[in-house]
Write an enzyme that holds these catalytic residues in place. Structure first.
Site, short mmCIF file in Angstrom:
data_model
loop_
_atom_site.label_atom_id
_atom_site.label_comp_id
_atom_site.label_asym_id
_atom_site.label_seq_id
_atom_site.Cartn_x
_atom_site.Cartn_y
_atom_site.Cartn_z
CB CYS A 1 -32.21 -10.71 -3.93
SG CYS A 1 -33.18 -11.67 -5.10
CB CYS B 1 -34.36 -13.65 -2.86
SG CYS B 1 -33.26 -13.48 -4.24
CG ASP B 2 -34.46 -11.91 0.71
OD1 ASP B 2 -34.59 -13.14 0.77
OD2 ASP B 2 -33.36 -11.35 0.61
#
Ligand code: NDP
Length: 306
Positions: free
Chosen positions: A134, A137-138
């Site tokens: 992701c 997300c990261d």
């Protein structure tokens, strides 16, 4: 034991749309949100193709809106994970968080799909230490660094262009000599100078040390090997349906997606309906998931009225 008319499992666009429709139909639905409340859309950035949002909307904001809309009509939206489901007879039995038992006259399964990994031991070893599925997300953790994205579909292109906006350089590792992504996405990749596509390359090993990922060993179509220096290794190679709860009970296709009667959300068990990505290997869009949540709600309503 609590008894409900309609139990909805999953909180993506399919689950929330089913909750909006079933609550407006006075079915008093109870929806369990699962491990990832809001589903996959909470891990994307801007959604530009959902009708009604001409200026785009953040995936997480859209899911909050859907949740609020469902609550407004009385849907009982609960944190919690359905950990087991017995569909052998009606009322169906569900266990939530391993403890709470619920009986349901009908069930709408909208558990969605999760990201696939390559299956390399080194990839597993560095999961959460540079390996991620992701980017939104990261990606933040790799600001100014070099990273790689595996895959050649729309997700890979989207993640690569997103990462290119925060990272120094992004390699796209593509196993074919072309991208599978839509033309619009391909163009975005072509127009992003700090993306380098490594055509016809496969990852043999993710390299790293005690601090995390340091590189990847790749093999080209001609058999030659090369190493790239990266700190983030992002997978974007598709998804698998989340069907552990219903395996052995509902009919699944060869890829593991729930089989429904064409044109409906009906599964092989009367009173159990499926909606969203868990039954859709083809379209996997927020709008198609929402539409199938609506279909499941209407099918469920008709079933309960019978
Ligand atoms: P796709 O299945 O479309 O693409 C997967 C990609 O990963 C392909 O390029 C595939 O290669 C590659 N791949 C698969 N397995 C491996 C492997 N083991 N090693 C290396 N590469 C591998 O998945 P997506 O998640 O990209 O898209 C899913 C659906 O969601 C699509 O319908 C897509 O259009 C849609 N989508 C739409 C978006 C939008 O409109 N904004 C954004 C994101 C997704 P190969 O081509 O060789 O099979």
């Amino acid at each position: 034991m609590e008894q409900v008319k309609c139990l909805i499992i999953g909180s993506g666009p399919a689950g929330f749309t089913a909750a909006i429709y079933t609550s407006r139909a006075n079915l008093s639905p109870v929806l369990y949100e699962g491990i990832e409340p809001g589903g996959q859309l909470t891990t994307t950035t801007e959604v530009e193709n959902f009708p009604g949002y001409p200026d785009g909307v953040l995936g997480s904001v859209m899911m909050d809106d859907m949740r609020r809309q469902a609550k407004k009509f009385g849907a009982d939206i609960r944190y919690g994970v359905v950990t087991s489901l017995d569909l052998s007879q009606r009322p169906f039995k569900a266990i939530v968080d391993g403890t709470t038992e619920i009986e349901a006259e009908s069930v709408i399964v909208a558990t969605g799909a999760t990201a696939k990994y390559l299956g390399l031991p080194s990839e597993n070893k560095f999961r959460g230490m540079g390996v991620s599925a992701c980017a939104t997300c990261d990606g933040f953790f790799y600001r100014g660094k070099d990273v790689a994205v595996v895959g050649g579909g729309d997700t890979a292109c989207e993640e690569a262009t997103y990462l290119a906006s925060i990272c120094r350089k992004v390699y796209m590792i593509v196993r074919k000599p072309y991208l599978r992504a839509s033309e619009a996405m391909q163009e975005r990749v072509r127009n992003t100078p700090n993306i380098e596509v490594l055509w016809e390359h496969n990852t043999i090993e993710v390299l790293g040390d005690e601090d995390g990922v340091t590189g990847a060993l790749l093999r080209g179509a001609d058999g030659s090997e090369r190493t790239i220096d990266i700190m983030g290794f992002f997978l974007a190679i598709g998804h698998s349906p989340v069907t552990d709860l219903v395996k052995g009970q509902l009919e699944l296709d060869e890829q593991g997606y729930i089989v429904t009667v064409p044109g409906t959300s009906r599964t092989n068990i009367e009173g159990v309906f499926a909606a969203g990505d868990v039954r859709d290997p083809h379209y996997r869009q927020a709008i198609t998931a929402a539409a199938s949540g609506c279909i499941a709600a209407l099918d469920c309503e008709r079933f309960l009225l019978k």
